[in-house]
Design a protein around this motif. Structure first.
Motif, PDB file in Angstrom:
ATOM      1  N   UNK A  92     -43.200  30.270 -42.924  1.00 21.94           N
ATOM      2  CA  UNK A  92     -42.740  30.927 -44.151  1.00 21.94           C
ATOM      3  C   UNK A  92     -41.246  31.155 -44.101  1.00 21.94           C
ATOM      4  N   UNK A  93     -40.544  30.939 -45.201  1.00 21.75           N
ATOM      5  CA  UNK A  93     -39.084  31.134 -45.232  1.00 21.75           C
ATOM      6  C   UNK A  93     -38.752  32.568 -45.599  1.00 21.75           C
ATOM      7  N   UNK A 311     -41.588  26.149 -45.101  1.00 19.99           N
ATOM      8  CA  UNK A 311     -41.152  24.893 -44.485  1.00 19.99           C
ATOM      9  C   UNK A 311     -39.750  24.458 -44.895  1.00 19.99           C
ATOM     10  N   UNK A 312     -38.906  25.441 -45.276  1.00 14.65           N
ATOM     11  CA  UNK A 312     -37.521  25.070 -45.576  1.00 14.65           C
ATOM     12  C   UNK A 312     -36.881  24.544 -44.306  1.00 14.65           C
ATOM     13  N   UNK A 313     -36.176  23.446 -44.394  1.00 16.56           N
ATOM     14  CA  UNK A 313     -35.739  22.799 -43.154  1.00 16.56           C
ATOM     15  C   UNK A 313     -34.522  21.928 -43.387  1.00 16.56           C
ATOM     16  N   UNK A 314     -34.175  21.180 -42.373  1.00 13.58           N
ATOM     17  CA  UNK A 314     -33.055  20.248 -42.508  1.00 13.58           C
ATOM     18  C   UNK A 314     -33.422  19.148 -43.492  1.00 13.58           C
ATOM     19  N   UNK A 317     -32.744  20.481 -46.891  1.00 19.28           N
ATOM     20  CA  UNK A 317     -31.300  20.509 -47.129  1.00 19.28           C
ATOM     21  C   UNK A 317     -30.800  19.117 -47.490  1.00 19.28           C
TER      22      UNK A 317
ATOM     23  N   UNK C 940     -33.377  23.703 -39.012  1.00 16.04           N
ATOM     24  CA  UNK C 940     -32.044  24.260 -39.220  1.00 16.04           C
ATOM     25  C   UNK C 940     -31.321  23.596 -40.387  1.00 16.04           C
ATOM     26  N   UNK C 984     -32.766  31.995 -42.417  1.00 21.08           N
ATOM     27  CA  UNK C 984     -33.739  32.036 -43.506  1.00 21.08           C
ATOM     28  C   UNK C 984     -34.943  31.130 -43.306  1.00 21.08           C
TER      29      UNK C 984
END
Lengths: 373, 67, 1007
Positions: A92-93, A311-314, A317, C940, C984
């Motif tokens: 979770x973010x 699942x926020x990740x590289x 991005x 990251x 975050x």
């Protein structure tokens, strides 16, 4: 739709899904084609132990291009339901703050979430039209650090509706629509939230529920209908509503200078709901606004890269930066979105980079150019 | 908390150093008094949802004596 | 013949223990010889220590355990040193290993012999306040944990009867005919640290110790205050066991006393009495505490504030008068004290209890040994040392530290221990590493993929936990928790025999996680981790649940609730234990050189010491001259000359091939971590970079330039340093001054500088004596608040008075007033003793100005991110037990930069700092704890929030390959977790404190 073994068997292993997938572009080990194939071969418990389950953005590009129309996002979602029960949980973010807020909303509480509206316009607790605000008051707090004000969108919506002579219902009792809970496999939470929302809308007497968030719209239109049968009210997304009522509204415009913009189709509005035209019509109605399309738009639009605050990740991005660069390539000065989350993700991705493309919500943009007083 | 309608007084932030034991004790005592006044947690039924489902079934299986 | 790579330390009190650890950690074998059955000295008997009021045994415990487990240290307890022969590099010690009548190989310390022994004996550890058995250990956490039979009282040895202990011992450890064994050992150097004995208070008959039941010595009172003592920390009178309401402390019992040949001051009693009064108030707020004293000697770091707090916050009453008479009331055993407060008639006051602050006398066996081996001692038995080299005795190769060298407190003992260690190892630097043993560890088991099998040990901690928490119930509860394979309760989880038991149980039950519920991780977590490692488990598979500090100690009045809470805490720990992962410490190489910042006395000594040890050193100095304040410190009270000494030292440093000296040099920036610091220097304006393994900060201090008392406005007003210069450089002019006044505490002991500058009273006395040499008829008046000529310096104060120097006391609120009168000065003050106005004329006024941190200390502290205390001096990591270390590993401090001190103290401290630095430098590779943040590169987003949040600059966004991501500098990461909160996405995750582990604990608590 419960996918049967039979339906998965339709897969021809053509590879279009994987080739279209934004996650696959960054992480080649994530392959929808292989996931489908594995399900045919492996033990169900093995399948639901995998982490990749959580990486799918449910953007639907694969589904929209699959020659045999396999609904991969829904298939994956069902795997998630089973995975949870095995203790396989998503990353979770933001330390799970959004998940916690919606969890708390499943309890009996009395929120205090309409203060923003009192300064912005008129609303009431009973009426024909219900404005479903969604998570915007909470986003206002948690995303302050991005110098964003998500509530500006809500205020703009209220002002526009007021200008059209509508005093919508805005309720303190509104809950999260449950989209994220559903898509992260937590059907129990989704059902609790959905039941409470239905009670709230019924109490208001509304016949039409207006959404400014595509996820709320999509979830009510599809999942609430599935859960509760035919809904006793109409579910409409605001750009549709405005496009339909534009001529009766007799808007006049406050010149705000000429502006070249590009539009990002949110997955839940565009590809998954088929609503591409109304936002474009609205932008075309504005004098001095010129819309330049991105290379991949309409059904081909690329997802904003993050789903359900997890699942926020590289990879997210990278996907976001790619989309922003695509927007810049149009030469437009502003990127317009029609989803608060797309706006947040595409803004967040620019932090710590030298990309500097303003990302604006469509309703805010409209409210700046329509005379509202 | 305000948005969710949870009384803000249920959150307290205080800086206490490890050598300020008396201060810590006084702070906790006054906080407990306040919490007793504010009453039971209005959201106590919500938490079970959040627990790791595997753990939850374990905990529900064994209600240890005196727990 | 080759030198021996071992050092022998005679006396295992805190000074000896510090020396032993420093030496063992820098590549030498250490023999620790102790005459008592166990180590620890007097510090083991103290309840709390000033000025932090930390629990004494909690602070010393980890050091004792480190010593017990150290592969390079051999503890020879219950052993006397009979003789020492030989020469530096090759000494031979003849030892008598006294017979305990117990086989040390077989005794496990279970205590059943003592439980069954029928003979009760006065317990000397508790100073006779209760009893022990004839077979005993001095205290429960004794190291080594081996019982001893007291032959003077044992029924078998005195009358040939009994032998019950032999019958009940399950290991057949009792050996009545065990002989004393004579043994010789070789050592390259010897350190004498025999410590002190308390003064025999019954010699002061008028105070009635030994006759009046409620008169106790300070050491007896320590045991009364201690929760582990005879009354479990309940303050009670010896006559009737009731709580006293009025307690009096009488200072200087056996100190500053010509009568018993004890003219010196014992240095620590003013502070320990203050501490005891404060602790008394904390135990029972309604006990009135009164301290009767002559001068209040609060001359160390943090002491003045401690004293002020005692008065203002705790209401301790201080009366400046010693007690002349103590009369007991036979009906209720209260005591009537007679005393003469200043300016008033004799008063009498009733007290329920009297504590005698007894002085420190050198340990008799230590003094006898010193005399035997040709180490000179003074008339009181303290070892005589070189005035500028406080650890060097009269016999080369034999060093001294601690109270045997002179009465001193714990920080000074610890520093001196390190200082003596450095001298000893400097002598033996070429044989470093020749006598050490490598620790042999079994291979680590791979527990990946195994279901958790958790062993739970609930500790009684004697009565500390068990008196409040039902330990057995908690153990039974623990056994019901999922994944717990084995659960039990135990008396002392930390004892050496219990470590063996834990290892055995790990093997027997195939445990792959261990939970101990006991005290705080700060005391024993490393011990338990070591135990796991020795059993083949990764040390991070261990979880400690604190049911003492966080449960039994704070809920003493509620045993049921406390037991319930203990169960919940154990449940939390067990749930975390399931998710623990093995973690591997990181090792990295050490650059074998040291940087010394500051070219004064301390800095020069440190650089020289590093070189003597065989390592390269760089010394940087901001100005263009080396020597600092010592250049014009012409003489000490003992007649040594720091000015000459430092000139010689400068010469030695500059001609030493291992030392580089940079003048006109400052630090621009510093990066890296312990073992590998990268320092950017600005040498004469030009940038230059250097790499060093360790850094010693010795930036010094300066004399305060007073703003008061007409300084700077009238040529007849000067500071002590200026006066000293005048005395030495222009004696002809100086001796013409007939009337000289001195004012003490100028700029010290003020609300915004609440510290004592330590040296000024001695300075004033020494300069007065110097002036008297030049002009015997000079009239010298010293105006003071307290005279702090502590320790052996007291004799100089006596000398000054004998030579006619007059002392006038003033209170802080009524400072003297100085005005110009014609061509001299008029000083008027209210003499506190007489309560009368005193006016005096003076030809010269000398101000004892404070010592301030050197200008630029604040800037350097910001560049190097080093903490400073409230007064601007650099802050050590712990004022009591680690006075020479900064909190950041690899950084050390010494000299005036740490706080006001004498030249010989700065020298000893500099050597001590190097001894500490050697524990790093002496290793080619060091290992740093693996509990640091790890970045999952997939999660990251290079957003930089972690970098913004980190207080240690340990995590930064960098380009790695073709992408940007956050990267952790392992040596800098302290594992605080701030970046975890800022991140975050969850990419930054602290090993051993993962979100899911913390989450599970909270869920277990709320279940």
């Amino acid at each position: 739709m419960q996918l049967t073994q039979h339906q998965i068997d339709y897969c021809m292993e053509c590879g279009v899904c994987t080739g279209s997938c934004p996650v696959s572009r960054n992480w080649s080990e994530f392959s929808p084609r292989q996931i489908i194939k594995r399900t045919c071969i492996e033990n169900p418990e093995e399948v639901t132990k995998r982490r990749e389950l959580w990486q799918c953005l449910s953007c639907g590009r694969c589904y929209s291009r699959c020659p045999v129309e396999i609904d991969f996002p829904e298939f994956n979602r069902q795997q998630r339901v089973a995975a949870r029960l095995q203790g396989n949980l998503p990353q979770e973010s933001h330390h799970g703050v959004m998940q916690t807020i919606s969890l708390l909303q499943t309890a009996k509480l009395t929120q205090s979430r309409t203060a923003w509206a009192r300064d912005a316009g008129k609303f009431s607790d009973k009426g024909d039209y219900f404005y479903f605000v969604g998570c915007l008051p909470y986003f206002e707090v948690t995303f302050r650090y991005l110098n964003l004000s998500p509530l500006t969108s809500a205020k703009s919506v209220l002002k526009i509706l007021n200008k059209m002579g509508i005093e919508p219902v805005i309720s303190n009792e509104e809950r999260c629509c449950g989209h994220d809970a559903l898509w992260s496999g937590d059907e129990e939470k989704f059902e609790k939230l959905a039941k409470l929302n239905m009670e709230v809308i019924a109490a208001s007497g509304a016949k039409t529920v207006i959404f400014s968030c595509p996820e709320g719209y999509f979830t009510f239109k599809n999942n609430y209908a599935k859960l509760f049968g035919n809904l006793p009210f109409e579910v409409v997304y605001l750009t549709e509503f405005l496009a339909k009522e534009w001529n009766n509204a007799n808007f006049t415009f406050s010149g705000n200078g000429s502006s070249s913009v590009t539009f990002h189709d949110p997955c839940r509005l565009g590809r998954l709901s088929g609503l591409y035209e109304s936002p474009r019509k609205l932008l075309a109605n504005l004098p001095e606004t010129k819309l330049v399309e991105m290379e991949r738009s309409l059904i081909n639009a690329q997802c904003c890269g993050t789903s359900a605050w997890m699942e926020c990740s590289s990879c997210s991005k990278s996907t976001q930066v790619e989309r922003i660069n695509e927007a810049r390539d149009t030469g437009a000065g502003t990127l317009i979105t029609a989803c608060p989350k797309c706006q947040i993700h595409l803004t967040c991705a620019q932090q710590g980079t030298d990309l500097n493309l303003p990302v604006k919500d469509i309703f805010t943009y409209l409210a700046e150019r329509i005379k509202l007083d | 908390m305000r948005l969710l309608g949870i009384d803000e007084r249920r959150l307290r932030l205080k800086w206490v150093s490890a050598s300020e034991g008396a201060l810590f004790a006084a702070e906790i005592q006054s906080y407990v008094e306040l919490l007793k006044e504010l009453g039971d947690n209005p959201l106590s039924d919500a938490h079970l949802c959040q627990m790791n489902p595997m753990m939850r079934s374990e905990m529900q299986k064994e209600e240890p004596a005196g727990a | 013949m080759e030198k021996s790579g071992a050092v022998a330390i005679v006396g295992a009190g805190i000074a000896g223990i510090q020396a032993a650890l420093d030496i063992a950690n820098s590549g030498f074998r250490v023999y620790v010889i102790e005459e008592k059955p166990s180590v620890g000295g007097v510090m083991a008997q103290l309840d709390k220590t000033f000025p932090t009021n930390d629990c004494s045994s909690c602070m010393m415990g980890p050091k004792l355990v480190e010593m017990a487990n150290h592969p390079n240290i051999e503890i020879l307890a219950y052993t006397d040193v009979v003789d020492i022969t030989g020469s530096p590099g090759r000494f031979e010690l003849t030892l008598k290993k006294k017979a305990r009548a117990i086989d040390p190989e077989k005794c496990v310390g279970c205590g059943i012999c003592a439980a069954k022994c029928p003979t009760k004996v006065s317990d000397e550890f508790n100073i006779g306040l209760n009893q022990r058995k004839a077979v005993y250990i001095p205290y429960p956490q004794a190291v080594p944990l081996i019982y001893t039979i007291d032959k003077e009282h044992c029924r078998y040895f005195t009358k040939g009867k009994c032998r019950i202990c032999e019958k009940v011992c399950k290991n057949n450890a009792v050996v009545f005919d065990q002989p004393d064994v004579m043994e010789t050992i070789q050592a390259g150097a010897v350190i004498l640290s025999g410590g002190f004995e308390p003064f025999n208070a019954s010699l002061k008959g008028e105070y009635g110790h030994g006759r009046f039941p409620n008169v106790v010595t300070s050491l007896e009172y320590e045991r009364i205050l201690s929760a582990a003592g005879p009354y479990q920390g309940h303050i009670q009178r010896l006559s009737d066991g009731k709580k006293p309401h009025r307690i009096a402390w009488i200072q200087c019992v056996g100190s500053r006393e010509a009568h018993f040949g004890r003219p010196h001051c014992s240095s620590v009693c003013c502070m320990y009495a203050t501490k005891q009064a404060i602790i008394t108030k904390e135990h029972e707020a309604d006990i009135d505490t009164t301290v009767f004293y002559i001068d209040m000697r609060a001359h160390g770091k943090g002491f003045e504030r401690f004293y002020e707090r005692a008065k203002s916050q705790y209401g301790v009453r201080y009366i400046r008068s010693l007690v002349s008479r103590v009369v007991p009331n036979p009906e209720d055993n209260t005591l009537r004290l007679s005393y003469a407060p200043e300016g008033e008639r004799v008063r009498h006051e009733e007290f329920d209890m009297v504590v005698l602050s007894i002085g420190l006398c050198p340990n008799k066996t230590a003094v006898d040994l010193a005399k035997k081996i040709g180490v000179e001692v003074n008339e009181n038995g303290f070892c005589i040392t070189d005035p500028l080299d406080a650890v060097a005795t009269s016999r080369p190769g034999i060093y001294v530290c601690g109270a045997l060298q002179g009465p001193k407190d714990i920080p000074d003992s610890v520093q001196q221990g390190s200082g003596a260690a450095e001298k000893a190892t400097a002598l033996l630097s070429e044989v470093r590493g020749t006598m050490i043993t490598e620790r042999k560890l079994p291979a680590e088991k791979n527990v990946a993929g195994q279901a958790p099998r958790i062993g739970v040990f609930i500790c009684h901690c004697g009565i500390n936990i068990a008196s409040t928490v039902d330990v057995k119930q908690v153990a039974e509860y623990a056994a019901t928790l999922p994944n717990v394979t084995y659960a039990t309760n135990t008396m002392f989880a930390c004892s050496t025999d219990q470590q063996q038991e834990i290892k055995r149980l790990i093997h027997e039950h195939n445990l792959n996680r261990v939970v101990v519920a006991s005290c705080t991780p700060r005391t024993h977590e490393p011990l338990f981790r070591d135990t796991l490692r020795e059993a083949g488990l990764n040390p991070y598979l261990f979880e400690l649940s604190n049911i003492r500090e966080q449960d039994s100690w704070v809920h003493q009045g509620e045993p049921e609730a406390a037991t319930q809470k203990a169960k919940e805490l154990v449940r939390m720990s067990v749930s975390r234990a399931r998710l623990l992962e093995p973690i591997y410490d990181i090792s990295y190489s050490v650059k074998q050189s040291g940087l010394v910042i500051g070219g004064g006395l301390a800095g020069l000594t440190a650089a020289m010491a590093i070189a003597e040890q065989g390592y390269e050193a760089t010394l940087i100095e901001r100005t263009d001259t080396l020597g600092g304040n010592a250049l014009n410190l012409y003489y000490t009270e003992e007649g040594a000359s720091p000015a000459l000494f430092v000139q010689e030292l400068i010469h030695k440093v500059e001609s030493n091939p291992l030392i580089k000296v940079f003048r006109q040099t400052e630090i621009s920036s510093i990066s890296g971590s312990c073992g590998n610091f990268t320092v950017a220097l600005s040498v004469n304006g030009k940038e230059q970079q250097e790499n060093h393994g360790v850094i010693v900060v010795a930036t010094g201090g300066e004399e305060y330039k007073p703003e008061e008392y007409l300084y700077g406005k009238n040529p007849r007003v000067m500071t002590q340093k200026e006066f000293e210069s005048m005395l030495v450089n222009d004696p002809e002019k100086t001796k013409k001054y007939n009337r000289v006044a001195m004012i003490q505490c100028v700029g010290s002991r003020e609300p915004d500088h609440q510290y004592c500058s330590r040296v000024c009273c001695t300075s004033a006395v020494k300069n007065s004596l110097k002036l008297k040499e030049l002009n015997p008829s000079a009239q010298i008046s010293i105006l003071y608040r307290d005279i702090r000529t502590y320790g052996l310096k007291e004799t100089y104060y006596t000398q000054a008075r004998q030579q006619g120097v007059r002392f006038f006391r003033f209170e802080y609120e009524q400072k003297p007033k100085v005005s110009a009168k014609g061509d001299c000065l008029e000083i008027s003050m209210l003499d506190a003793g007489l309560q009368l106005e005193v006016n005096m004329d003076a030809d010269l006024l000398v101000l004892s100005a404070a010592i301030r941190p050197k200008a630029g200390t604040k800037d350097l502290s910001e560049i190097m991110r080093l903490p400073r205390d409230e007064d601007g001096f650099f802050m050590e990591v712990h004022p009591k037990l680690r006075p020479l270390d900064f909190a950041t590993a690899g950084l050390f401090l010494c000299g005036l930069a740490q706080g006001p001190k004498f030249a010989n103290e700065a020298i000893a401290q500099a050597r001590g700092a190097v001894s500490r630095a050697l524990t790093v430098l002496s290793q080619k590779e060091i290992v740093s704890e693996g509990v640091i943040t790890q970045v999952d590169p997939r999660l990251c987003r290079a957003c930089g929030e972690c970098e913004r949040a980190c207080p240690f600059s340990a995590i930064k966004v960098q380009t790695v390959g073709d992408r940007k991501q956050a990267v952790v500098t392992e040596g800098l990461c302290t594992g605080c977790g701030a970046c975890n909160v800022a991140c975050p996405t969850g990419a930054a995750s602290l090993a051993h404190f993962r979100d899911n582990q913390v989450h599970e604990m909270l869920q277990a608590l709320c279940a």
